[in-house]
Enzyme design. Structure first.
Site, PDB file in Angstrom:
ATOM      1  N   ASP A  32      42.856  35.379  39.971  1.00 23.85           N
ATOM      2  CA  ASP A  32      43.740  36.200  40.810  1.00 23.85           C
ATOM      3  C   ASP A  32      45.019  35.415  41.104  1.00 23.85           C
ATOM      4  O   ASP A  32      44.966  34.305  41.636  1.00 23.85           O
ATOM      5  CB  ASP A  32      43.025  36.583  42.111  1.00 23.85           C
ATOM      6  CG  ASP A  32      43.693  37.776  42.789  1.00 23.85           C
ATOM      7  OD1 ASP A  32      44.931  37.782  42.909  1.00 23.85           O
ATOM      8  OD2 ASP A  32      42.980  38.709  43.186  1.00 23.85           O
ATOM      9  N   SER A  80      46.618  43.360  43.686  1.00 23.98           N
ATOM     10  CA  SER A  80      45.382  43.039  42.967  1.00 23.98           C
ATOM     11  C   SER A  80      44.496  44.258  42.747  1.00 23.98           C
ATOM     12  O   SER A  80      43.693  44.275  41.816  1.00 23.98           O
ATOM     13  CB  SER A  80      44.586  41.981  43.736  1.00 23.98           C
ATOM     14  OG  SER A  80      45.273  40.761  43.703  1.00 23.98           O
ATOM     15  N   THR A 133      39.493  42.774  43.725  1.00 21.27           N
ATOM     16  CA  THR A 133      39.231  42.558  42.298  1.00 21.27           C
ATOM     17  C   THR A 133      37.803  42.935  41.905  1.00 21.27           C
ATOM     18  O   THR A 133      37.623  43.811  41.041  1.00 21.27           O
ATOM     19  CB  THR A 133      39.579  41.114  41.898  1.00 21.27           C
ATOM     20  OG1 THR A 133      40.886  40.802  42.382  1.00 21.27           O
ATOM     21  CG2 THR A 133      39.520  40.928  40.394  1.00 21.27           C
ATOM     22  N   GLU A 252      35.492  36.012  39.124  1.00 23.35           N
ATOM     23  CA  GLU A 252      36.863  35.896  39.607  1.00 23.35           C
ATOM     24  C   GLU A 252      37.161  34.566  40.297  1.00 23.35           C
ATOM     25  O   GLU A 252      36.444  34.155  41.203  1.00 23.35           O
ATOM     26  CB  GLU A 252      37.182  37.028  40.613  1.00 23.35           C
ATOM     27  CG  GLU A 252      38.655  37.021  41.011  1.00 23.35           C
ATOM     28  CD  GLU A 252      38.980  37.831  42.266  1.00 23.35           C
ATOM     29  OE1 GLU A 252      38.071  38.103  43.060  1.00 23.35           O
ATOM     30  OE2 GLU A 252      40.161  38.182  42.431  1.00 23.35           O
ATOM     31  N   ASP A 257      45.300  33.046  44.124  1.00 19.53           N
ATOM     32  CA  ASP A 257      46.273  33.965  44.727  1.00 19.53           C
ATOM     33  C   ASP A 257      46.583  33.604  46.181  1.00 19.53           C
ATOM     34  O   ASP A 257      47.739  33.649  46.605  1.00 19.53           O
ATOM     35  CB  ASP A 257      45.687  35.378  44.657  1.00 19.53           C
ATOM     36  CG  ASP A 257      46.553  36.408  45.350  1.00 19.53           C
ATOM     37  OD1 ASP A 257      47.680  36.642  44.881  1.00 19.53           O
ATOM     38  OD2 ASP A 257      46.094  36.985  46.356  1.00 19.53           O
ATOM     39  N   HIS A 261      50.082  32.762  47.848  1.00 20.88           N
ATOM     40  CA  HIS A 261      50.682  33.445  49.009  1.00 20.88           C
ATOM     41  C   HIS A 261      51.105  32.419  50.064  1.00 20.88           C
ATOM     42  O   HIS A 261      52.139  32.572  50.711  1.00 20.88           O
ATOM     43  CB  HIS A 261      49.685  34.414  49.648  1.00 20.88           C
ATOM     44  CG  HIS A 261      49.540  35.712  48.917  1.00 20.88           C
ATOM     45  ND1 HIS A 261      50.530  36.664  48.902  1.00 20.88           N
ATOM     46  CD2 HIS A 261      48.526  36.220  48.171  1.00 20.88           C
ATOM     47  CE1 HIS A 261      50.126  37.704  48.182  1.00 20.88           C
ATOM     48  NE2 HIS A 261      48.913  37.455  47.723  1.00 20.88           N
ATOM     49  N   HIS A 300      48.092  39.170  38.041  1.00 19.81           N
ATOM     50  CA  HIS A 300      49.538  39.077  38.320  1.00 19.81           C
ATOM     51  C   HIS A 300      49.792  37.626  38.642  1.00 19.81           C
ATOM     52  O   HIS A 300      48.854  36.827  38.718  1.00 19.81           O
ATOM     53  CB  HIS A 300      49.936  39.965  39.505  1.00 19.81           C
ATOM     54  CG  HIS A 300      49.102  39.706  40.725  1.00 19.81           C
ATOM     55  ND1 HIS A 300      49.257  38.584  41.508  1.00 19.81           N
ATOM     56  CD2 HIS A 300      48.051  40.382  41.251  1.00 19.81           C
ATOM     57  CE1 HIS A 300      48.363  38.597  42.472  1.00 19.81           C
ATOM     58  NE2 HIS A 300      47.600  39.679  42.336  1.00 19.81           N
TER      59      HIS A 300
HETATM   60 MG    MG Z   1      41.191  39.204  43.897  1.00 21.18          MG
HETATM   61 ZN    ZN Z   2      47.736  38.466  46.280  1.00 25.06          ZN
END
Ligand code: MG
Ligand code: ZN
Length: 429
Positions: A32, A80, A133, A252, A257, A261, A300
């Site tokens: 992620d 996501s 996800t 995952e 991610d 952030h 992403h």
């Molecule tokens: Mg995720």
């Molecule tokens: Zn995110």
């Protein structure tokens, strides 16, 4: 023989996967927020400085293509949920969508198709297991925020009368042991072995099974268990390999991610390391079971990570490797400490310059010291390492597609995130 050969060629030429190309097992791994800058950064981060060579990573060893990630609107930047829906069903949707289309109608996911085919299914994550996800593989909801409804789907979204997922490993106890519904008891009544103690993971010997090891998400890899995804991946593959009719599992690296952030590079590299080690296990599994396909991608990129910043032609990995805590606990310990330098040295292997010390001292004396320190700690580490970030959100850059094992070549070149799903669906159907 000749007829068969030309038939297969014709199928490949026409862009359809021939049944002979279909792998028995599929391991789908999603990092992620893992844009190309993250895999590049990880290569330098894990480089052995004793050798002249920059050692290739597991990512380098299975690179296959690129994927576009834009959602079904005019923003180009996906979240996501929309991206996981594309990656699970082959259908682009709006940001926030959990396996529903732009009309909020449920779309079939590859996990559901696998289950309908009699394959064994699994979901593994370091977030809560009902987070966007994993949710987009086995639940359907108009909003990723409806965590309780999504958790309910893991019981109610029956496939041929059976629960959709045979193995669930992740966090999220609070969503499964609720006042209004005790999902964990329902799982147990359905024959699932349920555990919450991570150290009890070896005790899982049969499927179906549910392991929830955190109230919500796991702590960051850098702060507590640096290889929790690797340990779960190992367990998942050993449980799934005993199944007769093949398996589909989505694993995952959920928190790459979150570090993105936060613009926290030490946090991100520790998550990348746990994910890399999990991929290495999956790759070894493919080597031992060549009838297996491994596909790895990202939903992403996050944060606009830049390797080298402030006009400087360098990136200091030693600085990052010297940080042994994520920014929030580090900021909290500085906020409580009487001696900033002392507290800093307990979590970071390099000393503050006079200027950096003053920066943190000023933050500590501000109105909201913890918040200010959280911001300034990251500023110090990013500047010292020449790490750049452009946003606290996602970016629309294409992501990499990695593939290994049976029919891995199908994922070569430029493709849409929906193409990744459709190629895999072709193998499952
Ligand atoms: Mg995720
Ligand atoms: Zn995110």
């Amino acid at each position: 023989m000749k007829t068969k050969y030309s038939l297969i060629s014709a199928c490949i030429f026409a862009g359809f996967a021939h049944a002979d190309d279909a792998p028995q097992n599929i391991i789908y791994m999603i990092g992620d927020g893992m844009g190309p800058a993250f895999t590049t950064a990880y290569r330098y981060y894990q480089d052995n400085p004793e050798t002249k060579e920059i050692e290739p990573t597991v990512y380098d060893s299975i690179l296959m293509g690129m994927a576009k990630t834009y959602p079904d609107d005019d923003t180009f930047v996906t979240d996501s949920a929309a991206s996981a829906t594309a990656l699970s069903s082959g259908i682009k949707s709006y940001n926030g969508a959990i396996a529903v289309d732009s009309e909020k109608k449920p779309v079939k996911t590859m996990l559901e198709m696998a289950k309908a085919q009699g394959m064994t299914t699994g979901l593994v994550a370091t977030s809560q297991i009902n987070h966007a996800t994993p949710a987009s593989f086995a639940a359907h909801n108009e909003s990723r925020r409806n965590y309780d409804d999504i958790a309910d789907d893991y019981l109610d979204n029956k496939i041929n009368g059976q629960l959709p997922v045979d193995l669930l490993l992740g966090g999220g106890v609070r969503y499964f042991e609720r006042e209004d519904r005790k999902l964990t008891e329902e799982f147990e009544r359905q024959g699932y072995q349920y555990i919450t103690d991570f150290d009890a993971l070896p005790s899982l010997q049969t499927l179906p099974a549910l392991g929830l090891f955190a109230d919500k998400a796991f702590p960051f890899a850098l702060d507590e268990n640096p290889n929790r995804l690797e340990v779960m991946t190992n367990k998942a593959l050993s449980l799934l390999q005993r199944t007769d009719n093949g398996f589909f599992v989505m694993i995952e690296g959920s928190q790459i991610d979150w570090c993105g952030h936060a613009n926290d590079i030490a946090c991100a590299m520790a998550e990348m390391d746990d994910f890399a080690k999990s991929i290495a296990l999956a790759k070894a599994y493919v080597d031992a079971h060549p009838d297996t396909l491994l596909v790895v991608t990202a939903d992403h990129s996050t944060g606009g990570l830049t390797i080298g910043a402030d006009g400087q032609y360098r990136w200091n990995t030693d600085v990052i490797k010297g940080v042994r805590q994520t920014a929030w606990p580090l900021a909290m310990s500085l906020a409580k400490a009487t001696d900033i330098k002392q507290a800093w040295s307990e979590s970071v292997d390099w000393a503050l310059s006079d200027e950096q010390y003053q920066q943190l001292k000023d933050a500590k004396q501000s109105e909201e010291p913890a918040k200010a320190l959280y911001r300034e700690v990251k500023d110090v580490i990013n500047k010292q390492s020449y790490t750049g970030w452009t946003t606290k959100g996602h970016t629309a850059v294409d992501v990499q597609v990695f593939a290994y094992g049976k029919s891995a070549q199908a994922f070569a070149g430029s493709q849409n995130n929906t193409d990744i799903a459709n190629k895999m669906i072709e193998f499952i159907r």
